[in-house]
Motif scaffolding. Structure first.
Motif, PDB file in Angstrom:
ATOM      1  N   MET A   1       0.756  -1.312   0.174  1.00  0.00           N
ATOM      2  CA  MET A   1       0.138   0.011   0.080  1.00  0.00           C
ATOM      3  C   MET A   1       0.844   1.013   0.115  1.00  0.00           C
ATOM      4  N   VAL A   2       0.557   2.166  -0.677  1.00  0.00           N
ATOM      5  CA  VAL A   2       1.466   3.401  -0.870  1.00  0.00           C
ATOM      6  C   VAL A   2       0.894   4.484   0.002  1.00  0.00           C
ATOM      7  N   ARG A   3       1.567   5.123   0.794  1.00  0.00           N
ATOM      8  CA  ARG A   3       1.152   6.129   1.603  1.00  0.00           C
ATOM      9  C   ARG A   3       0.651   7.447   0.915  1.00  0.00           C
ATOM     10  N   ARG A   4      -0.363   7.914   1.535  1.00  0.00           N
ATOM     11  CA  ARG A   4      -0.834   9.046   0.761  1.00  0.00           C
ATOM     12  C   ARG A   4      -0.525  10.411   1.698  1.00  0.00           C
ATOM     13  N   LEU A   5      -0.567  11.471   1.190  1.00  0.00           N
ATOM     14  CA  LEU A   5      -0.050  12.575   2.084  1.00  0.00           C
ATOM     15  C   LEU A   5      -0.789  12.880   3.436  1.00  0.00           C
ATOM     16  N   ARG A   6      -2.045  12.212   3.642  1.00  0.00           N
ATOM     17  CA  ARG A   6      -2.633  12.222   4.959  1.00  0.00           C
ATOM     18  C   ARG A   6      -2.698  11.027   5.548  1.00  0.00           C
ATOM     19  N   ASP A   7      -1.798  10.189   5.168  1.00  0.00           N
ATOM     20  CA  ASP A   7      -1.712   9.005   5.862  1.00  0.00           C
ATOM     21  C   ASP A   7      -0.479   8.891   7.065  1.00  0.00           C
ATOM     22  N   ASP A  11       6.044   3.200  11.590  1.00  0.00           N
ATOM     23  CA  ASP A  11       6.530   2.179  11.712  1.00  0.00           C
ATOM     24  C   ASP A  11       6.743   1.122  10.603  1.00  0.00           C
ATOM     25  N   GLY A  12       6.356   1.803   9.311  1.00  0.00           N
ATOM     26  CA  GLY A  12       6.353   1.222   8.016  1.00  0.00           C
ATOM     27  C   GLY A  12       4.870   0.610   7.715  1.00  0.00           C
ATOM     28  N   LEU A  13       3.944   0.571   8.495  1.00  0.00           N
ATOM     29  CA  LEU A  13       2.587   0.310   8.112  1.00  0.00           C
ATOM     30  C   LEU A  13       1.793   1.338   8.076  1.00  0.00           C
ATOM     31  N   VAL A  14       1.035   1.522   7.072  1.00  0.00           N
ATOM     32  CA  VAL A  14       0.205   2.624   6.542  1.00  0.00           C
ATOM     33  C   VAL A  14      -1.067   2.950   7.632  1.00  0.00           C
ATOM     34  N   ILE A  15      -1.382   3.932   8.402  1.00  0.00           N
ATOM     35  CA  ILE A  15      -2.237   4.089   9.047  1.00  0.00           C
ATOM     36  C   ILE A  15      -3.020   5.209   8.539  1.00  0.00           C
ATOM     37  N   CYS A  32       2.274   2.940  18.181  1.00  0.00           N
ATOM     38  CA  CYS A  32       3.404   3.005  17.414  1.00  0.00           C
ATOM     39  C   CYS A  32       4.654   3.019  18.323  1.00  0.00           C
ATOM     40  N   MET A  33       5.676   2.337  17.749  1.00  0.00           N
ATOM     41  CA  MET A  33       7.186   2.385  18.346  1.00  0.00           C
ATOM     42  C   MET A  33       7.817   3.688  18.255  1.00  0.00           C
ATOM     43  N   ASN A  34       7.907   4.078  16.965  1.00  0.00           N
ATOM     44  CA  ASN A  34       8.560   5.146  16.407  1.00  0.00           C
ATOM     45  C   ASN A  34       7.822   6.683  16.757  1.00  0.00           C
ATOM     46  N   VAL A  35       7.559   6.953  17.941  1.00  0.00           N
ATOM     47  CA  VAL A  35       6.645   8.003  18.225  1.00  0.00           C
ATOM     48  C   VAL A  35       7.033   9.234  17.947  1.00  0.00           C
ATOM     49  N   ASP A  36       8.638   9.599  17.769  1.00  0.00           N
ATOM     50  CA  ASP A  36       8.943  10.924  17.246  1.00  0.00           C
ATOM     51  C   ASP A  36       8.589  10.940  15.827  1.00  0.00           C
ATOM     52  N   THR A  37       8.924  10.047  14.964  1.00  0.00           N
ATOM     53  CA  THR A  37       8.452   9.907  13.647  1.00  0.00           C
ATOM     54  C   THR A  37       6.970  10.246  13.347  1.00  0.00           C
ATOM     55  N   CYS A  38       6.321   9.458  14.252  1.00  0.00           N
ATOM     56  CA  CYS A  38       4.629   9.696  13.991  1.00  0.00           C
ATOM     57  C   CYS A  38       4.403  11.272  14.545  1.00  0.00           C
ATOM     58  N   LYS A  39       4.706  11.874  15.643  1.00  0.00           N
ATOM     59  CA  LYS A  39       4.674  13.220  15.897  1.00  0.00           C
ATOM     60  C   LYS A  39       4.786  14.196  14.802  1.00  0.00           C
TER      61      LYS A  39
END
Length: 72
Positions: A1-7, A11-15, A32-39
């Protein structure tokens, strides 16, 4: 699955989040484990909408993640 701009993809899984349905004061929890990336991704998306958000790293139901509140 490809990540859209708003996804999110901390952690490598599209949400996919229904950002359009998020009212002021609403919050969501993103496990998620990578909370800094998520933020970083959340702030970029909030900037696209012209929103301010508050974030907090937390554990919910024994899962590490990021709680996000829309403040404006």
């Amino acid at each position: 699955m490809v990540r859209r701009l708003r996804d999110l993809e901390p952690d490598g899984l599209v949400i996919t989040v229904s950002w359009e349905d998020m009212d002021i004061g609403a919050s969501i929890f993103v496990p998620c484990m990578n909370v800094d990336t998520c933020k970083k991704q959340v702030i970029e998306i909030a900037d696209m909408f012209g929103w301010f958000v508050t974030t907090r790293v937390c554990i919910e139901d024994y899962k590490l993640g990021l709680r996000i509140w829309r403040t404006t």
